[in-house]
Design a protein around this motif. Sequence first.
Motif, PDB file in Angstrom:
ATOM      1  N   SER A  53       0.825  -1.212   0.000  1.00 44.42           N
ATOM      2  CA  SER A  53       0.000   0.000   0.000  1.00 44.42           C
ATOM      3  C   SER A  53       0.853   1.252   0.000  1.00 44.42           C
ATOM      4  CB  SER A  53      -0.924   0.012   1.219  1.00 44.42           C
ATOM      5  OG  SER A  53      -1.880  -1.014   1.161  1.00 44.42           O
ATOM      6  N   SER A  54       1.977   1.221   0.717  1.00 46.12           N
ATOM      7  CA  SER A  54       2.863   2.376   0.771  1.00 46.12           C
ATOM      8  C   SER A  54       3.546   2.629  -0.571  1.00 46.12           C
ATOM      9  CB  SER A  54       3.930   2.173   1.855  1.00 46.12           C
ATOM     10  OG  SER A  54       3.329   2.030   3.121  1.00 46.12           O
ATOM     11  N   VAL A  55       3.770   1.571  -1.330  1.00 48.04           N
ATOM     12  CA  VAL A  55       4.446   1.695  -2.619  1.00 48.04           C
ATOM     13  C   VAL A  55       3.457   2.090  -3.708  1.00 48.04           C
ATOM     14  CG1 VAL A  55       5.747   0.466  -4.391  1.00 48.04           C
ATOM     15  CG2 VAL A  55       6.209   0.035  -1.969  1.00 48.04           C
ATOM     16  N   SER A  56       2.325   1.384  -3.783  1.00 47.81           N
ATOM     17  CA  SER A  56       1.330   1.635  -4.822  1.00 47.81           C
ATOM     18  C   SER A  56      -0.046   1.223  -4.328  1.00 47.81           C
ATOM     19  CB  SER A  56       1.665   0.850  -6.101  1.00 47.81           C
ATOM     20  OG  SER A  56       0.588   0.929  -7.007  1.00 47.81           O
ATOM     21  N   PRO A  57      -0.891   2.180  -3.917  1.00 49.82           N
ATOM     22  CA  PRO A  57      -2.252   1.834  -3.474  1.00 49.82           C
ATOM     23  C   PRO A  57      -3.066   1.114  -4.545  1.00 49.82           C
ATOM     24  CG  PRO A  57      -1.685   4.049  -2.763  1.00 49.82           C
ATOM     25  CD  PRO A  57      -0.583   3.601  -3.686  1.00 49.82           C
ATOM     26  N   VAL A  58      -2.835   1.438  -5.815  1.00 52.39           N
ATOM     27  CA  VAL A  58      -3.578   0.769  -6.890  1.00 52.39           C
ATOM     28  C   VAL A  58      -3.168  -0.691  -6.973  1.00 52.39           C
ATOM     29  CG1 VAL A  58      -3.999   0.696  -9.377  1.00 52.39           C
ATOM     30  CG2 VAL A  58      -3.888   2.898  -8.196  1.00 52.39           C
ATOM     31  N   LEU A  59      -1.863  -0.940  -7.002  1.00 50.37           N
ATOM     32  CA  LEU A  59      -1.371  -2.315  -7.061  1.00 50.37           C
ATOM     33  C   LEU A  59      -1.809  -3.092  -5.820  1.00 50.37           C
ATOM     34  CD1 LEU A  59       0.326  -4.391  -8.579  1.00 50.37           C
ATOM     35  CD2 LEU A  59       2.353  -3.498  -7.404  1.00 50.37           C
ATOM     36  N   ALA A  60      -1.734  -2.452  -4.654  1.00 46.33           N
ATOM     37  CA  ALA A  60      -2.166  -3.102  -3.418  1.00 46.33           C
ATOM     38  C   ALA A  60      -3.643  -3.458  -3.469  1.00 46.33           C
ATOM     39  CB  ALA A  60      -1.888  -2.191  -2.224  1.00 46.33           C
ATOM     40  N   SER A  61      -4.458  -2.575  -4.017  1.00 49.96           N
ATOM     41  CA  SER A  61      -5.891  -2.838  -4.102  1.00 49.96           C
ATOM     42  C   SER A  61      -6.172  -4.053  -4.978  1.00 49.96           C
ATOM     43  CB  SER A  61      -6.622  -1.603  -4.657  1.00 49.96           C
ATOM     44  OG  SER A  61      -6.508  -0.515  -3.762  1.00 49.96           O
ATOM     45  N   HIS A  62      -5.485  -4.141  -6.114  1.00 41.75           N
ATOM     46  CA  HIS A  62      -5.643  -5.317  -6.982  1.00 41.75           C
ATOM     47  C   HIS A  62      -5.241  -6.590  -6.241  1.00 41.75           C
ATOM     48  CE1 HIS A  62      -6.751  -3.827 -10.998  1.00 41.75           C
ATOM     49  NE2 HIS A  62      -6.045  -2.747 -10.711  1.00 41.75           N
ATOM     50  N   TYR A  63      -4.100  -6.534  -5.571  1.00 47.27           N
ATOM     51  CA  TYR A  63      -3.583  -7.722  -4.891  1.00 47.27           C
ATOM     52  C   TYR A  63      -4.491  -8.157  -3.740  1.00 47.27           C
ATOM     53  CZ  TYR A  63      -0.576 -10.606  -1.950  1.00 47.27           C
ATOM     54  OH  TYR A  63      -0.086 -11.620  -1.181  1.00 47.27           O
ATOM     55  N   ILE A  64      -4.856  -7.202  -2.870  1.00 47.60           N
ATOM     56  CA  ILE A  64      -5.659  -7.544  -1.690  1.00 47.60           C
ATOM     57  C   ILE A  64      -7.057  -7.999  -2.096  1.00 47.60           C
ATOM     58  CG2 ILE A  64      -6.579  -6.687   0.497  1.00 47.60           C
ATOM     59  CD1 ILE A  64      -4.265  -4.609   0.471  1.00 47.60           C
ATOM     60  N   TYR A  65      -7.616  -7.358  -3.116  1.00 38.08           N
ATOM     61  CA  TYR A  65      -8.949  -7.730  -3.601  1.00 38.08           C
ATOM     62  C   TYR A  65      -8.970  -9.188  -4.061  1.00 38.08           C
ATOM     63  CZ  TYR A  65     -13.353  -7.196  -6.224  1.00 38.08           C
ATOM     64  OH  TYR A  65     -14.638  -7.324  -6.709  1.00 38.08           O
ATOM     65  N   ARG A  66      -7.961  -9.561  -4.833  1.00 41.46           N
ATOM     66  CA  ARG A  66      -7.909 -10.949  -5.334  1.00 41.46           C
ATOM     67  C   ARG A  66      -7.675 -11.921  -4.186  1.00 41.46           C
ATOM     68  NH1 ARG A  66      -6.297 -12.690 -11.186  1.00 41.46           N
ATOM     69  NH2 ARG A  66      -6.848 -14.894 -11.050  1.00 41.46           N
TER      70      ARG A  66
END
Length: 322
Positions: free
Chosen positions: A39-52
């Motif tokens: 999340s600290s690096v990329s909230p968009v990437l984190a959202s994709h990862y956590i959602y999946r």
Amino acid sequence: MMTSAKETASTQGLARRVWTLLRYEALSATKYSFNQLLSSVSPVLASHYIYRQRLGRPLNLRTPRDFNEKIMWLKLHVYANNVLATQCGDKYRVRDYVRPHLGEQVLNPLLHVWDRVEDIAWPDLPRRFAIKCNHGCKYNLICADKSALDIPGAKKTLKRWYREDWWRRYAEIQYRYIQKKILCEAYIDTGRYLPCDYKIYCFYGTPRVALVCMDRETSLALEWYDLSWNPLDLGRMPNRQKATRPDSFEQMLEYSRALSKPFPFARIDFYDVRGRPLFGEITLVPAAGMADYYNEKGNQYLGDMLALPSARKPLSAAYPGS
């Protein structure tokens, strides 16, 4: 395919940020989860990862269709780093948003505000109270009898909550710039240890459905109703129609219209205290956009109610540098 100088610089910048964070984590006594680091690096990437990871399917942000996907889109493109969204997510400063719209009488009395756990004078607290941190969710300590409270344990819990940057857990950027506080509010006495919570789902200032949360201290029950109090089959749990329409429901709807007007979506929460609505909180991103308490029909039903803005238009001013 050749990589442009701009793309190379961007990749190198991202790599430096990851390395800096990894070094910090290695040197720090606090261990953050991979989700928080991402999340600290990329909230968009984190959202994709956590959602999946949480829902078992990819996140569609290009053409979001159901409610969770649309809430995720709003989280990242409208509510992120936004001053008004952050104020409404702040359990302390939201009072300054509610007061001009509804008056002081709808707010639960605020007894104390502290900047540190060490500042709490426990002997001075009343017999019953509620303590919460203002910068996230699920940071609530409900005390029905101070004589039975494990104060050392409470201090330890509050310190752990206070240290955590909640926004990093699920990339909920609207919490990022909240100045941390510890609040003490009056105990809400409705005859239950935890009162029924009436959550009004509003779309562009229009209430559409209500979610009732009850029996949270034993076995949580969630029930959905339309505004005429007809039961709706939207939840993963069956609607057993245990909830009764609160005496202050019409006032809750009126208040919800006033508070939710600036937002494409907002959930406005209330308690009913002897026929009077008491404000709970404003939630713009239920369950961080990954709620699993809707059934498939409910997720689509709510999603169909939410028309996303045609542009990524901010609600108000953004934070500098965001």
